[in-house]
Design a protein around this motif. Structure first.
Motif, PDB file in Angstrom:
ATOM      1  N   HIS A 123      49.272  32.379  40.487  1.00 24.42           N
ATOM      2  CA  HIS A 123      49.919  33.215  39.524  1.00 24.42           C
ATOM      3  C   HIS A 123      49.611  33.180  38.062  1.00 24.42           C
ATOM      4  N   VAL A 124      49.502  34.451  37.356  1.00 28.01           N
ATOM      5  CA  VAL A 124      49.193  34.485  35.992  1.00 28.01           C
ATOM      6  C   VAL A 124      50.251  34.012  35.282  1.00 28.01           C
TER       7      VAL A 124
ATOM      8  N   GLU B 241      51.311  38.629  32.758  1.00 26.53           N
ATOM      9  CA  GLU B 241      52.294  39.501  33.870  1.00 26.53           C
ATOM     10  C   GLU B 241      52.763  40.463  33.123  1.00 26.53           C
ATOM     11  N   ASP B 242      53.242  40.168  31.826  1.00 23.71           N
ATOM     12  CA  ASP B 242      54.039  41.269  31.221  1.00 23.71           C
ATOM     13  C   ASP B 242      53.300  42.316  30.714  1.00 23.71           C
TER      14      ASP B 242
ATOM     15  N   PRO C  68      41.956  33.744  33.127  1.00 26.05           N
ATOM     16  CA  PRO C  68      41.794  33.232  34.737  1.00 26.05           C
ATOM     17  C   PRO C  68      41.167  34.068  35.427  1.00 26.05           C
ATOM     18  N   GLN C  69      39.687  34.446  35.558  1.00 28.56           N
ATOM     19  CA  GLN C  69      39.288  35.602  36.039  1.00 28.56           C
ATOM     20  C   GLN C  69      39.474  35.434  37.683  1.00 28.56           C
ATOM     21  N   ASN C  70      39.340  34.475  38.314  1.00 26.30           N
ATOM     22  CA  ASN C  70      39.572  34.236  39.804  1.00 26.30           C
ATOM     23  C   ASN C  70      40.974  34.738  40.145  1.00 26.30           C
TER      24      ASN C  70
ATOM     25  N   LEU D 189      42.998  36.727  38.191  1.00 22.51           N
ATOM     26  CA  LEU D 189      43.233  37.945  37.692  1.00 22.51           C
ATOM     27  C   LEU D 189      42.482  39.047  39.003  1.00 22.51           C
ATOM     28  N   LEU D 190      41.429  38.577  39.244  1.00 25.45           N
ATOM     29  CA  LEU D 190      40.481  39.385  40.423  1.00 25.45           C
ATOM     30  C   LEU D 190      41.431  39.392  41.682  1.00 25.45           C
ATOM     31  N   GLY D 191      42.427  38.429  42.120  1.00 24.46           N
ATOM     32  CA  GLY D 191      43.266  38.461  43.149  1.00 24.46           C
ATOM     33  C   GLY D 191      44.512  39.041  42.997  1.00 24.46           C
ATOM     34  N   HIS D 192      44.867  39.591  41.853  1.00 22.13           N
ATOM     35  CA  HIS D 192      45.974  40.511  41.223  1.00 22.13           C
ATOM     36  C   HIS D 192      46.192  41.802  41.999  1.00 22.13           C
ATOM     37  N   PRO D 193      47.330  41.923  42.534  1.00 21.86           N
ATOM     38  CA  PRO D 193      47.198  43.469  43.562  1.00 21.86           C
ATOM     39  C   PRO D 193      47.065  44.672  42.538  1.00 21.86           C
TER      40      PRO D 193
END
Length: 479
Positions: free
Chosen positions: A234-235, A240-241, A309-311, A313-317
């Motif tokens: 989780h970021v 997230e906001d 946190p690139q990895n 963020l890339l995994g964020h939907p």
């Protein structure tokens, strides 16, 4: 990544780590070499001069050779620090893992007399040095920026690139380390870099055939792409906001390495900022905030961060695209999470990496000198709106994730295997002992040509004699 049986050394430039898998409390120790301030300033100055050329789309051969010059200077400094060499000679490690992009690491391992594994940070661009078969009809040569499906003139370009490199560039690079070799190795059978490249027990490449073009490899060559890719966490609430404000449009990531922020080119930053202002997505841009040009007003949809946190963020939907300089690790993380890519290559392997991205159809690239606000915005919109890029990226993610063994496990098992059996000579081809003319069968071709020539010559001679005899017989009959 480097925890296994026995004690082993990891070496990158002036930095060394000794890992002890038998001691879980203190798994490794650090040894750092001293670098002269003058050398650091010269390197930075030279890099800054080349950077201007990179942003003009001029990643020339001379600029890349300039980096090798810096490496050769660094190499002299390493060999002048005898305390490091002596301390590592005394260490009872079983094997070393070295940064194979720096020729000096091979000379250093020869000096301390320990077996080693070579780790190369990208695809097999140095295949010729390692002896990896490289059929030029479908394997693009280093720096040619060609795809694997080449037309006639591209194949001509590929062959010429191969010839020029091996006749000029390779010799020039090797000569830069002659002083180090002459000063630190006794007369007689002094080592050459071409010999030392083939001494590696194992070659590990930070690549994967999900992105690289299919090609033949040797038994002691493995691809382990995706080392820095993993399930996302989780970021932060702050991120997230910011992401949640994007709605259905989602967000994009801009991560162009440390070059742009270290030596910002104002015109480039202005065009990038202007292009990002024209898109509907939110933008998270990895950029040193303190170095942001004061004369450029940041686009309202852009958030600058010193580190991201690139990895994760890339995994964020809600992620839609990665804008990158084309480093191999960033591309593999994008593939792992099924995120399309827009590349802006600057130097080294980045151009060839992004040629592979475009050929695989999970992204495209813009040369840095062509980055204009309108073109950047249009290209971003095109990649996001054209769902084929996302579909291809998801398929590449499936390829990368469904490998039989994770990359770190591959490395671990291979290292343990080599330590247990005492080396990997059983995997090295006999071509390592052959001169170049035997490898390319030039002696056989010459012999066969000679045989054909002699046969043709004798055949013609015999025919001439027979014709002469027949003619003389006819004359006698006539008389």
């Amino acid at each position: 990544m480097f925890i296994g049986a026995g004690l082993w050394l990891y070496m990158v430039g002036m930095y060394f780590e000794v890992y002890d898998a038998t001691n879980q409390d203190v798994p490794y120790s650090h040894i750092t070499g001293h670098v002269e301030e003058k050398y650091v300033q010269e390197t930075l100055r030279g890099f800054k001069e080349n950077l201007t050329e990179f942003f003009k789309g001029r990643d020339s051969l001379s600029s890349n050779i300039a980096f090798v010059v810096f490496m050769s200077h660094q190499c002299k400094m390493i060999f002048n620090q005898s305390s490091i060499i002596n301390s590592l000679k005394e260490e009872a490690f079983d094997i070393a893992v070295i940064d194979a992009s720096n020729p000096c690491t091979f000379l250093f391992m020869e000096k301390i007399g320990k077996p080693f594994i070579a780790f190369f940070p990208t695809y097999s661009a140095n295949a010729g040095q390692v002896g990896i078969p490289s059929p030029l009809s479908y394997v693009p040569f280093l720096g040619t920026r060609l795809p694997d499906q080449m037309d006639f003139f591209q194949r001509v370009q590929n062959v010429l690139g191969f010839i020029v490199y091996h006749m000029v560039v390779e010799e020039k690079i090797s000569s830069m380390f002659n002083d180090v070799i002459e000063e630190n190795f006794p007369e007689g059978p002094r080592p050459s870099l071409s010999e030392l490249y083939k001494k590696a027990e194992l070659w590990i490449y930070n690549s994967d055939f999900a992105i690289d073009f299919p090609r033949p490899l040797l038994p002691h060559v493995i691809y382990v792409g995706g080392l820095l890719s993993e399930a996302p966490m989780h970021v932060s609430p702050e991120l997230e906001d910011f992401i949640s404000e994007s709605g259905e449009a989602g967000f994009i990531i801009v991560a162009l390495g440390s070059i742009v922020t270290s030596y910002p080119v104002i015109e480039f930053v202005q065009e990038m900022n202007g292009g990002l202002a024209k898109i509907s997505q939110k933008v998270i841009w990895k950029y040193q905030q303190s170095d942001w040009p004061k004369e450029v007003k940041l686009a309202p949809n852009v958030k600058l961060m010193d580190w991201i946190p690139q990895n994760d963020l890339l995994g964020h939907p809600k992620v839609r695209l990665l804008v990158t300089h084309g480093g191999m690790n960033s591309l593999q993380q994008a593939m792992y999470h099924g995120v399309p890519v827009l590349g802006i290559p600057l130097f080294a392997d980045q151009h060839d990496n992004l040629v592979r991205v475009k050929a695989k159809k999970f992204g495209t690239f813009i040369q840095p000198d062509r980055v204009k606000a309108e073109l950047l915005a249009d290209t971003i919109k095109h990649i996001i709106d054209d769902k084929s890029y996302k579909a291809t990226a998801m398929h590449m993610s499936l390829i990368l994730r469904s490998q039989p063994f994770p990359p770190d496990q591959q490395i671990l098992r291979w290292v343990e295997h080599i330590i247990q059996v005492g080396g990997a000579s059983h995997l090295h081809p006999s071509s390592y002992q052959q001169p170049w003319y035997q490898q390319y069968l030039l002696d056989v071709i010459l012999f066969l040509l000679l045989c054909v020539t002699v046969t043709c010559y004798l055949t013609v001679k015999v025919l001439k004699i027979l014709i002469t005899l027949l003619c003389s017989v006819r004359k006698e009959k006539t008389h």
